[in-house]
Scaffold this active site. Structure first.
Site, PDB file in Angstrom:
ATOM      1  N   LYS A 160       0.820  -1.213   0.000  1.00 50.11           N
ATOM      2  CA  LYS A 160       0.000   0.000   0.000  1.00 50.11           C
ATOM      3  C   LYS A 160       0.859   1.271   0.000  1.00 50.11           C
ATOM      4  CE  LYS A 160      -1.112  -0.356   4.949  1.00 50.11           C
ATOM      5  NZ  LYS A 160      -0.071  -1.361   5.228  1.00 50.11           N
ATOM      6  N   ARG A 183      -5.502   2.689  11.825  1.00 48.46           N
ATOM      7  CA  ARG A 183      -5.136   1.289  12.008  1.00 48.46           C
ATOM      8  C   ARG A 183      -5.972   0.616  13.091  1.00 48.46           C
ATOM      9  NH1 ARG A 183       0.468   1.546  10.081  1.00 48.46           N
ATOM     10  NH2 ARG A 183       1.396  -0.509   9.893  1.00 48.46           N
ATOM     11  N   ARG A 186      12.057  -6.986   1.398  1.00 54.55           N
ATOM     12  CA  ARG A 186      11.880  -5.537   1.379  1.00 54.55           C
ATOM     13  C   ARG A 186      13.178  -4.842   1.829  1.00 54.55           C
ATOM     14  NH1 ARG A 186       6.151  -2.969   3.083  1.00 54.55           N
ATOM     15  NH2 ARG A 186       6.942  -2.542   5.147  1.00 54.55           N
ATOM     16  N   ARG A 203      14.536  -3.250   7.433  1.00 54.87           N
ATOM     17  CA  ARG A 203      14.114  -2.579   8.664  1.00 54.87           C
ATOM     18  C   ARG A 203      13.895  -3.586   9.778  1.00 54.87           C
ATOM     19  NH1 ARG A 203       9.184   0.787   6.429  1.00 54.87           N
ATOM     20  NH2 ARG A 203       8.181  -0.557   7.936  1.00 54.87           N
ATOM     21  N   ARG A 214       3.335  -8.467  13.633  1.00 55.25           N
ATOM     22  CA  ARG A 214       2.586  -7.379  12.983  1.00 55.25           C
ATOM     23  C   ARG A 214       1.350  -7.919  12.269  1.00 55.25           C
ATOM     24  NH1 ARG A 214       6.634  -4.140   9.366  1.00 55.25           N
ATOM     25  NH2 ARG A 214       4.909  -2.710   9.131  1.00 55.25           N
TER      26      ARG A 214
HETATM   27  P1  AMP Z   1       4.241   1.148   8.676  1.00 52.00           P
HETATM   28  O1  AMP Z   1       5.442   1.785   8.101  1.00 52.00           O
HETATM   29  O2  AMP Z   1       2.957   1.820   8.271  1.00 52.00           O
HETATM   30  O3  AMP Z   1       4.186  -0.336   8.452  1.00 52.00           O
HETATM   31  O4  AMP Z   1       4.320   1.347  10.273  1.00 52.00           O
HETATM   32  C1  AMP Z   1       5.384   0.851  11.031  1.00 52.00           C
HETATM   33  C2  AMP Z   1       4.996   0.799  12.505  1.00 52.00           C
HETATM   34  O5  AMP Z   1       4.660   2.117  12.963  1.00 52.00           O
HETATM   35  C3  AMP Z   1       3.777  -0.037  12.834  1.00 52.00           C
HETATM   36  O6  AMP Z   1       4.089  -1.409  12.984  1.00 52.00           O
HETATM   37  C4  AMP Z   1       3.327   0.595  14.158  1.00 52.00           C
HETATM   38  O7  AMP Z   1       4.151   0.200  15.235  1.00 52.00           O
HETATM   39  C5  AMP Z   1       3.592   2.074  13.910  1.00 52.00           C
HETATM   40  N1  AMP Z   1       2.404   2.739  13.323  1.00 52.00           N
HETATM   41  C6  AMP Z   1       2.317   3.288  12.080  1.00 52.00           C
HETATM   42  N2  AMP Z   1       1.086   3.808  11.883  1.00 52.00           N
HETATM   43  C7  AMP Z   1       0.380   3.576  13.027  1.00 52.00           C
HETATM   44  C8  AMP Z   1      -0.962   3.858  13.442  1.00 52.00           C
HETATM   45  N3  AMP Z   1      -1.844   4.474  12.638  1.00 52.00           N
HETATM   46  N4  AMP Z   1      -1.324   3.490  14.698  1.00 52.00           N
HETATM   47  C9  AMP Z   1      -0.464   2.881  15.521  1.00 52.00           C
HETATM   48  N5  AMP Z   1       0.803   2.548  15.197  1.00 52.00           N
HETATM   49  C10 AMP Z   1       1.239   2.904  13.953  1.00 52.00           C
END
Ligand code: AMP
Length: 213
Positions: free
Chosen positions: A13, A88, A127, A160, A171
């Site tokens: 996404k 989320r 990734r 990462r 996750r």
């Molecule tokens: P992402 O890059 O979107 O996969 O986000 C990486 C990490 O950031 C996630 O696994 C969460 O720990 C945190 N995170 C990102 N967006 C949110 C959100 N809307 N609510 C809570 N945690 C978030």
């Protein structure tokens, strides 16, 4: 146009959100990127967020909402945005609906990029991310021109911490428990659209464009 990208971590996404942002000249807002920028700069928010992120857990809603509501005040949001990684949780979605409704606004589309769990772990281990400019790649599906070097800023690419297999499994379970219910939430709001995320990324983008245009 206000768009939300839904889908499991690793569904692609983020890649799609960046292309949508470019095509429609609206900002791509990724809460994950904002948290990572704060971690890099060692801010108080970054320190708090890192504790959760490193364990594959969600950052608490209060912290996330404060951050995103602040971001919406930025002038670049005047014509809409594409949200990637937010909301989320149901409370985050409800807070967003309310904040928009208070201004007589609403989300136009919530696009769910569907990819089965089996493919996710496989994808995420391939990734690679640039911690300098935030660009993301995949060694097989979206490789940089030069191995392990960012096309945009030439920094070294890394896997990462939160893309490592043990964290990915955590996750995914957090996704099913807390984020998947948003699919029904946006279905009820009549803005949900689904695309098959297992296709070639250009085909996924074409399908998204057909929805948006
Ligand atoms: P992402 O890059 O979107 O996969 O986000 C990486 C990490 O950031 C996630 O696994 C969460 O720990 C945190 N995170 C990102 N967006 C949110 C959100 N809307 N609510 C809570 N945690 C978030």
């Amino acid at each position: 146009m206000k768009i939300i990208m839904l889908g499991a971590p690793g569904a692609g996404k983020g890649t799609q959100a960046k292309q949508i942002a470019k095509k429609f000249s609206i900002p791509h807002i990724s809460t994950g990127d904002i948290f990572r920028a704060n971690i890099k700069e060692n801010t108080e928010l970054g320190k708090k967020a890192k504790e959760y992120m490193d364990q594959g857990m969600l950052v608490p809603d209060s912290l996330t909402l404060e951050l995103i509501m602040d971001r919406f005040k930025n002038a670049d949001c005047a014509n809409g945005y594409v949200l990637d990684g937010f909301p989320r949780t149901i409370p985050q979605a409800e807070a967003l609906t309310k904040a928009l409704a208070d201004n007589g606004e609403k989300i136009d589309f919530a696009i769910n990029v569907e990819v089965p769990d089996e493919s996710i772990v496989n994808r995420m281990s391939g990734r690679r991310a640039c911690l300098s400019c935030g660009a993301t790649y995949h060694i097989k599906y979206n490789a940089p021109a030069k191995e392990n070097v960012c096309d945009t800023c030439s920094a070294e690419l890394v896997l990462r911490d939160d893309d490592k297999p043990e964290t990915v499994l955590k996750r995914l379970s957090v996704y099913h428990e807390q984020t998947q219910p948003l699919i029904d939430y946006y279905k009820n709001e009549n803005v949900l659209r689904e695309v098959d995320g297992t296709q070639d990324m250009n085909k996924v983008f074409d399908d998204i464009l057909a929805i948006l245009q």
